[in-house]
Design a protein around this motif. Structure first.
Motif, PDB file in Angstrom:
ATOM      1  N   TRP A  18      -6.185  -2.439   3.302  1.00 28.08           N
ATOM      2  CA  TRP A  18      -7.487  -3.080   3.470  1.00 28.08           C
ATOM      3  C   TRP A  18      -7.937  -3.763   2.185  1.00 28.08           C
ATOM      4  O   TRP A  18      -8.737  -4.694   2.223  1.00 28.08           O
ATOM      5  N   ILE A  29      -7.531   8.151  16.573  1.00 27.18           N
ATOM      6  CA  ILE A  29      -6.932   8.059  15.239  1.00 27.18           C
ATOM      7  C   ILE A  29      -5.628   8.845  15.206  1.00 27.18           C
ATOM      8  O   ILE A  29      -5.424   9.786  15.974  1.00 27.18           O
ATOM      9  N   CYS A  65       0.324   2.860  10.615  1.00 26.94           N
ATOM     10  CA  CYS A  65      -0.649   2.200  11.504  1.00 26.94           C
ATOM     11  C   CYS A  65      -0.894   0.734  11.187  1.00 26.94           C
ATOM     12  O   CYS A  65      -1.726   0.108  11.846  1.00 26.94           O
ATOM     13  N   ILE A  85       8.697   3.305  -2.751  1.00 24.71           N
ATOM     14  CA  ILE A  85       7.502   2.535  -2.357  1.00 24.71           C
ATOM     15  C   ILE A  85       6.698   2.187  -3.602  1.00 24.71           C
ATOM     16  O   ILE A  85       6.303   3.088  -4.354  1.00 24.71           O
ATOM     17  N   GLY A 111      -1.541   5.605   7.072  1.00 23.22           N
ATOM     18  CA  GLY A 111      -1.882   4.187   6.867  1.00 23.22           C
ATOM     19  C   GLY A 111      -0.655   3.310   7.008  1.00 23.22           C
ATOM     20  O   GLY A 111      -0.691   2.265   7.648  1.00 23.22           O
TER      21      GLY A 111
HETATM   22  C1  LIG Z   1       0.045  -3.932  -4.361  1.00 20.39           C
HETATM   23  C2  LIG Z   1       0.764  -3.332  -3.198  1.00 20.39           C
HETATM   24  C3  LIG Z   1       2.140  -3.094  -3.292  1.00 20.39           C
HETATM   25  C4  LIG Z   1       2.851  -2.538  -2.207  1.00 20.39           C
HETATM   26  N1  LIG Z   1       4.180  -2.301  -2.332  1.00 20.39           N
HETATM   27  C5  LIG Z   1       4.840  -1.691  -1.317  1.00 20.39           C
HETATM   28  C6  LIG Z   1       6.230  -1.334  -1.444  1.00 20.39           C
HETATM   29  O1  LIG Z   1       6.873  -1.569  -2.440  1.00 20.39           O
HETATM   30  N2  LIG Z   1       6.839  -0.713  -0.384  1.00 20.39           N
HETATM   31  C7  LIG Z   1       6.139  -0.412   0.757  1.00 20.39           C
HETATM   32  O2  LIG Z   1       6.722   0.160   1.669  1.00 20.39           O
HETATM   33  N3  LIG Z   1       4.844  -0.733   0.903  1.00 20.39           N
HETATM   34  C8  LIG Z   1       4.163  -1.369  -0.102  1.00 20.39           C
HETATM   35  N4  LIG Z   1       2.852  -1.674   0.048  1.00 20.39           N
HETATM   36  C9  LIG Z   1       2.183  -1.401   1.321  1.00 20.39           C
HETATM   37  C10 LIG Z   1       1.583   0.016   1.302  1.00 20.39           C
HETATM   38  O3  LIG Z   1       2.623   0.946   1.504  1.00 20.39           O
HETATM   39  C11 LIG Z   1       0.525   0.102   2.425  1.00 20.39           C
HETATM   40  O4  LIG Z   1      -0.567  -0.716   2.026  1.00 20.39           O
HETATM   41  C12 LIG Z   1       0.067   1.537   2.616  1.00 20.39           C
HETATM   42  O5  LIG Z   1       1.106   2.375   3.044  1.00 20.39           O
HETATM   43  C13 LIG Z   1      -1.027   1.611   3.661  1.00 20.39           C
HETATM   44  O6  LIG Z   1      -1.553   2.912   3.604  1.00 20.39           O
HETATM   45  P1  LIG Z   1      -3.123   3.134   3.352  1.00 20.39           P
HETATM   46  O7  LIG Z   1      -3.374   4.603   3.443  1.00 20.39           O
HETATM   47  O8  LIG Z   1      -3.557   2.478   2.090  1.00 20.39           O
HETATM   48  O9  LIG Z   1      -3.679   2.377   4.623  1.00 20.39           O
HETATM   49  P2  LIG Z   1      -5.096   1.668   4.866  1.00 20.39           P
HETATM   50  O10 LIG Z   1      -5.215   0.441   4.028  1.00 20.39           O
HETATM   51  O11 LIG Z   1      -6.205   2.661   4.747  1.00 20.39           O
HETATM   52  O12 LIG Z   1      -4.928   1.311   6.415  1.00 20.39           O
HETATM   53  C14 LIG Z   1      -3.813   0.539   6.878  1.00 20.39           C
HETATM   54  C15 LIG Z   1      -3.962   0.269   8.384  1.00 20.39           C
HETATM   55  O13 LIG Z   1      -3.793   1.470   9.136  1.00 20.39           O
HETATM   56  C16 LIG Z   1      -4.980   1.796   9.870  1.00 20.39           C
HETATM   57  N5  LIG Z   1      -5.132   3.240   9.735  1.00 20.39           N
HETATM   58  C17 LIG Z   1      -5.077   3.937   8.567  1.00 20.39           C
HETATM   59  N6  LIG Z   1      -5.135   5.269   8.839  1.00 20.39           N
HETATM   60  C18 LIG Z   1      -5.248   5.384  10.175  1.00 20.39           C
HETATM   61  C19 LIG Z   1      -5.334   6.509  11.060  1.00 20.39           C
HETATM   62  N7  LIG Z   1      -5.320   7.772  10.594  1.00 20.39           N
HETATM   63  N8  LIG Z   1      -5.427   6.289  12.383  1.00 20.39           N
HETATM   64  C20 LIG Z   1      -5.433   5.008  12.871  1.00 20.39           C
HETATM   65  N9  LIG Z   1      -5.335   3.903  12.084  1.00 20.39           N
HETATM   66  C21 LIG Z   1      -5.245   4.091  10.754  1.00 20.39           C
HETATM   67  C22 LIG Z   1      -6.074   1.000   9.214  1.00 20.39           C
HETATM   68  O14 LIG Z   1      -7.127   0.751  10.110  1.00 20.39           O
HETATM   69  C23 LIG Z   1      -5.323  -0.259   8.788  1.00 20.39           C
HETATM   70  O15 LIG Z   1      -5.135  -1.122   9.881  1.00 20.39           O
HETATM   71  C24 LIG Z   1       2.138  -2.243  -1.005  1.00 20.39           C
HETATM   72  C25 LIG Z   1       0.750  -2.470  -0.917  1.00 20.39           C
HETATM   73  C26 LIG Z   1       0.057  -3.001  -1.988  1.00 20.39           C
HETATM   74  C27 LIG Z   1      -1.426  -3.224  -1.864  1.00 20.39           C
END
Ligand SMILES: Cc1cc2nc3c(=O)[nH]c(=O)nc-3n(C[C@H](O)[C@H](O)[C@H](O)COP(=O)(O)OP(=O)(O)OC[C@H]3O[C@@H](n4cnc5c(N)ncnc54)[C@H](O)[C@@H]3O)c2cc1C
Length: 286
Positions: A44, A170, A121, A105, A118
């Motif tokens: 997000w 969720i 999803c 990651i 996250g």
């Molecule tokens: C700078 C940067 C570098 C990255 N590099 C990598 C990388 O090298 N390798 C890789 O694999 N990934 C990478 N990512 C992606 C990262 O792994 C994902 O952004 C992360 O896993 C999402 O998890 P979050 O908890 O932050 O999700 P959020 O941002 O909180 O949510 C992500 C999505 O899931 C939904 N959601 C979250 N939790 C739930 C729930 N419990 N039930 C229903 N819906 C839900 C949200 O509504 C949203 O749509 C990178 C991201 C960034 C910002």
């Protein structure tokens, strides 16, 4: 924001509900099923992914969702458990392939925030950890008030990358089987973030029992948006003696190379890396 009678805050991005318990979170979602759910918030946090007008339900205070519970055959991981914590706790007992995938990651500060739920999803996106867990038959628990169900990750994620979650629901737990994989390999090229940039993950796992293949899995994740599984070839390999003959290996690689995505989603180097990753793994089965 409507008066919800729940804990809300005025944050920089608008009103945020911050429930303390899962019951509270489900109650809020029942009344407001279209709330944007925040777990680690890393996805997000990217302006392109954010709906600035939407209201937010943050799960970061819900303790029930931060648990990791292990039995002899599986691990249940709360959806908001950050990747780094799962890696640190889980490297003692999770399949090594999952540990390696978690470790690759992003940078550690990202892994401290990004949660397992996250990652699973994110709509329209297939991260290597999601594809890996899907390949290893992980299941997820989906809850809404008064109802809970377990589905396989294969059922949860549709082939085009969408997530099958109902309004007001969720994802609460991820169940990872502790299968004793004897062989595995992971090759990541490029980063799957931002989605759509050139990246490739080649992920393989097998179990060998008495010189025979008892389980075989393979997944290719391309540009964070599409994946190839070779389900028929996987089943076909079960029961084969190792080492595989050159002809047997070539036949599996041929199935991969004739997949429509193989030609359309990969460039020459990507195609070579994918075929070679699979070939090396097949040769490793001894
Ligand atoms: C700078 C940067 C570098 C990255 N590099 C990598 C990388 O090298 N390798 C890789 O694999 N990934 C990478 N990512 C992606 C990262 O792994 C994902 O952004 C992360 O896993 C999402 O998890 P979050 O908890 O932050 O999700 P959020 O941002 O909180 O949510 C992500 C999505 O899931 C939904 N959601 C979250 N939790 C739930 C729930 N419990 N039930 C229903 N819906 C839900 C949200 O509504 C949203 O749509 C990178 C991201 C960034 C910002």
């Amino acid at each position: 924001m409507s008066n919800r009678g729940d804990r809300t805050r005025q944050g920089a991005d608008g009103p945020v509900s911050v429930p303390e318990t899962l019951g509270e979170a489900l109650q809020i979602l029942r009344k407001h099923p279209s709330l944007q759910i925040w777990s680690g918030g890393t996805w997000w946090s990217q302006p392109a992914n954010r709906d600035e007008t939407g209201e937010i339900l943050s799960l970061h205070r819900v303790r029930e969702l931060r648990r990791v519970v292990r039995s002899d055959i599986q691990v249940e991981v709360g959806s908001t458990v950050p990747m780094e914590r799962l890696y640190t706790v889980g490297r003692r007992f999770l399949p090594q392939l999952v540990v390696d995938t978690l470790h690759q990651i992003g940078p550690p500060p990202l892994r401290n925030l990004a949660s397992i739920g996250g990652a699973i999803c994110i709509p329209g996106t297939i991260l290597p950890i999601t594809a890996c867990l899907q390949m290893l038959d992980a299941r997820v628990e989906l809850r809404r008030q008064g109802n809970s169900r377990w589905v396989t990750l294969n059922q949860f994620r549709d082939p085009s990358g969408g997530v099958r979650i109902a309004p007001g629901e969720i994802l609460t737990r991820v169940r990872i089987p502790l299968h004793p994989w004897t062989h595995w390999s992971l090759h990541n090229y490029g980063t799957p973030f931002p989605v759509g940039t050139e990246s490739l993950a080649v992920i393989c796992a097998a179990s060998i029992d008495k010189s025979e293949i008892s389980e075989f899995r393979f997944v290719l994740v391309m540009n964070g948006t599409s994946q190839i599984r070779l389900r028929e070839a996987e089943m076909d390999l079960v029961g084969r003696s190792i080492p595989l003959t050159e002809r047997e290996s070539r036949s599996v690689i041929g199935v991969l190379e004739s997949h429509p995505y193989f030609g359309s989603a990969l460039n020459d180097i990507g195609r070579w890396r994918a075929s070679n990753g699979l070939r090396e793994f097949l040769q490793k089965l001894r």
